[in-house]
Design a protein around this motif. Structure first.
Motif, mmCIF file in Angstrom:
data_model
loop_
_atom_site.group_PDB
_atom_site.id
_atom_site.type_symbol
_atom_site.label_atom_id
_atom_site.label_comp_id
_atom_site.label_asym_id
_atom_site.label_seq_id
_atom_site.Cartn_x
_atom_site.Cartn_y
_atom_site.Cartn_z
ATOM 1 N N ALA A 53 89.776 34.676 16.390
ATOM 2 C CA ALA A 53 89.132 35.512 17.410
ATOM 3 C C ALA A 53 89.334 36.986 17.076
ATOM 4 N N ARG A 54 88.257 37.767 17.238
ATOM 5 C CA ARG A 54 88.298 39.225 17.052
ATOM 6 C C ARG A 54 87.637 39.864 18.274
ATOM 7 N N PRO A 55 88.390 40.084 19.344
ATOM 8 C CA PRO A 55 87.794 40.619 20.586
ATOM 9 C C PRO A 55 87.030 41.919 20.387
ATOM 10 N N GLN A 56 87.448 42.722 19.403
ATOM 11 C CA GLN A 56 86.750 43.991 19.166
ATOM 12 C C GLN A 56 85.358 43.783 18.596
ATOM 13 N N ASP A 57 85.060 42.563 18.085
ATOM 14 C CA ASP A 57 83.749 42.281 17.512
ATOM 15 C C ASP A 57 82.930 41.315 18.373
ATOM 16 N N SER A 58 83.252 41.210 19.639
ATOM 17 C CA SER A 58 82.553 40.237 20.491
ATOM 18 C C SER A 58 81.122 40.659 20.766
ATOM 19 N N TRP A 59 80.258 39.618 20.915
ATOM 20 C CA TRP A 59 78.855 39.787 21.272
ATOM 21 C C TRP A 59 78.068 40.645 20.282
ATOM 22 N N LEU A 60 78.390 40.628 19.013
ATOM 23 C CA LEU A 60 77.606 41.374 18.036
ATOM 24 C C LEU A 60 76.296 40.645 17.759
ATOM 25 N N LEU A 61 75.213 41.405 17.660
ATOM 26 C CA LEU A 61 73.913 40.845 17.335
ATOM 27 C C LEU A 61 73.835 40.523 15.843
ATOM 28 N N PRO A 62 72.864 39.712 15.431
ATOM 29 C CA PRO A 62 72.724 39.414 14.008
ATOM 30 C C PRO A 62 72.592 40.677 13.160
ATOM 31 N N PHE A 63 73.208 40.654 11.979
ATOM 32 C CA PHE A 63 73.216 41.750 11.011
ATOM 33 C C PHE A 63 73.918 42.998 11.564
ATOM 34 N N SER A 64 74.879 42.761 12.464
ATOM 35 C CA SER A 64 75.667 43.879 12.989
ATOM 36 C C SER A 64 77.119 43.709 12.540
ATOM 37 N N GLY A 65 77.697 44.795 12.047
ATOM 38 C CA GLY A 65 79.106 44.768 11.669
ATOM 39 C C GLY A 65 79.430 43.767 10.578
ATOM 40 N N GLY A 66 78.477 43.483 9.702
ATOM 41 C CA GLY A 66 78.726 42.549 8.612
ATOM 42 C C GLY A 66 78.605 41.087 8.992
ATOM 43 N N HIS A 67 78.116 40.786 10.187
ATOM 44 C CA HIS A 67 77.958 39.402 10.649
ATOM 45 C C HIS A 67 76.465 39.047 10.629
ATOM 46 N N VAL A 68 76.089 38.160 9.724
ATOM 47 C CA VAL A 68 74.671 37.854 9.500
ATOM 48 C C VAL A 68 74.017 37.268 10.744
ATOM 49 N N LEU A 69 74.703 36.337 11.416
ATOM 50 C CA LEU A 69 74.150 35.697 12.609
ATOM 51 C C LEU A 69 74.822 36.182 13.887
ATOM 52 N N GLY A 70 75.625 37.233 13.803
ATOM 53 C CA GLY A 70 76.294 37.764 14.985
ATOM 54 C C GLY A 70 77.605 37.052 15.277
ATOM 55 N N THR A 71 78.170 37.343 16.443
ATOM 56 C CA THR A 71 79.445 36.756 16.859
ATOM 57 C C THR A 71 79.348 36.275 18.300
ATOM 58 N N ASP A 72 80.305 35.428 18.695
ATOM 59 C CA ASP A 72 80.341 34.946 20.076
ATOM 60 C C ASP A 72 81.227 35.857 20.915
ATOM 61 N N ARG A 73 81.536 35.433 22.130
ATOM 62 C CA ARG A 73 82.278 36.294 23.055
ATOM 63 C C ARG A 73 83.702 36.566 22.584
ATOM 64 N N LEU A 74 84.245 35.699 21.717
ATOM 65 C CA LEU A 74 85.594 35.904 21.184
ATOM 66 C C LEU A 74 85.592 36.642 19.854
ATOM 67 N N GLY A 75 84.406 37.012 19.392
ATOM 68 C CA GLY A 75 84.306 37.730 18.133
ATOM 69 C C GLY A 75 84.327 36.835 16.907
ATOM 70 N N ARG A 76 84.139 35.526 17.091
ATOM 71 C CA ARG A 76 84.121 34.611 15.956
ATOM 72 C C ARG A 76 82.755 34.646 15.281
ATOM 73 N N ASP A 77 82.762 34.642 13.957
ATOM 74 C CA ASP A 77 81.516 34.745 13.192
ATOM 75 C C ASP A 77 80.693 33.474 13.340
ATOM 76 N N GLU A 78 79.435 33.655 13.721
ATOM 77 C CA GLU A 78 78.565 32.510 13.988
ATOM 78 C C GLU A 78 78.216 31.751 12.703
ATOM 79 N N LEU A 79 77.942 32.447 11.616
ATOM 80 C CA LEU A 79 77.598 31.783 10.357
ATOM 81 C C LEU A 79 78.772 30.965 9.836
ATOM 82 N N SER A 80 79.971 31.509 9.940
ATOM 83 C CA SER A 80 81.149 30.776 9.483
ATOM 84 C C SER A 80 81.349 29.488 10.283
ATOM 85 N N GLN A 81 81.083 29.553 11.585
ATOM 86 C CA GLN A 81 81.209 28.360 12.413
ATOM 87 C C GLN A 81 80.135 27.330 12.068
ATOM 88 N N LEU A 82 78.919 27.793 11.768
ATOM 89 C CA LEU A 82 77.854 26.867 11.396
ATOM 90 C C LEU A 82 78.171 26.148 10.088
#
Length: 284
Positions: free
Chosen positions: A44-73
């Motif tokens: 979990a990275r609370p500082q990166d929560s709710w990032l939209l796709p292609f934001s902050g280096g996260h291709v598919l964005g992040t969830d409310r806990l800041g976990r990378d969506e692509l990594s989870q997929l």
């Protein structure tokens, strides 16, 4: 039918080609997740929560806990594929054991096996899994066993019909007259002739296993946290679907594509291995 010829026939089929591509993407994602993911999928990275796709280096964005969506997929693909393969292996073992017991044992014992199979078919796979997890607790092996046994009982009916048909053919009867033992007949004549049908059915078992695992995880009966699965992703994000619909769309598309891929692959395998369909195609 030679393996290379079957592969060419499969790829010539539209459904077989499309199914191979979708299943190939699932397998590739699972293999990639073994050696690489953009981020730790459970960190979990609370500082990166709710990032939209292609934001902050996260291709598919992040969830409310800041976990990378692509990594989870990617990690969820590994969990889904391993569960489906193990469930299919259990289904094959259960289905063949029940089918052979029904057609190779004395008539009275075979009738009992047939009746037992018909009774077990009445219990849905998801219901069996919920009961087992309620008794033994949620675990990967509980889910795999429930799906495998449930699918195996349904597979037994198809395998029993095919085995009975093969055992009634002239060449098998001639082999018995020539002194061929039961297990030699099974190994030399029965298994090779029912293998194409079993392969097609097992591809459909894989699609059922993917959907069942996702449904069980969504309902809270699947593999417990912190393990990652597509069904658990859907469960965790459902309450935020209005504000962040993409968090639900990604795992939903992954489940749908995998189920569709295995179903299309099953159709393609049927077309590639069924001699009657090939004859019709040539005649047309």
């Amino acid at each position: 039918m030679k393996f290379s010829r079957a592969v060419r026939a499969l790829l010539r089929s539209r459904s077989g080609f499309a199914g191979s591509v979708l299943v190939g993407l699932l397998v590739l994602s699972a293999l990639v997740s073994l050696v690489w993911t953009p981020y730790d999928p459970t960190l979990a990275r609370p500082q990166d929560s709710w990032l939209l796709p292609f934001s902050g280096g996260h291709v598919l964005g992040t969830d409310r806990l800041g976990r990378d969506e692509l990594s989870q997929l990617l990690t969820g693909a590994r969990s889904t594929l391993s569960t489906a393969l193990l469930a299919a292996a259990i289904a094959a073992a259960v289905g063949l054991a029940l089918a052979f017991a029904a057609v190779l044992t004395p008539r009275r014992l075979g009738a009992v096996v047939v009746q037992l199979t018909d009774v077990l078919i009445a219990f849905p796979v998801l219901l069996i899994a919920m009961i087992l997890t309620a008794v033994h607790g949620g675990s990967t092996w509980t889910v795999v066993t429930a799906i495998g046994v449930g699918a195996g009982v349904n597979l037994a009916r198809v395998a029993r019909a095919e085995a009975g048909r093969v055992l009634g053919t002239d060449y098998v009867l001639a082999a018995h007259v020539a002194g061929s033992g039961t297990w030699r007949t099974v190994r030399k004549h029965l298994l090779p002739n029912i293998a194409p049908t079993l392969i097609v059915q097992l591809s459909l078992v894989l699609s059922v296993a993917v959907l069942a695992e996702a449904a069980l995880s969504y309902l809270g009966f699947g593999t417990p946290a912190p393990a990652v699965s597509w069904g658990r992703m859907l469960q965790e994000q459902q309450q935020y679907v209005t504000a962040r619909p993409l968090l639900v769309i990604w795992p939903g598309l992954a489940v749908a594509a995998s189920v569709l891929g295995f179903n299309l692959l099953g159709d393609g395998l049927r077309e590639a291995t069924d001699a009657r369909l090939r004859v019709r195609e040539v005649a047309a």
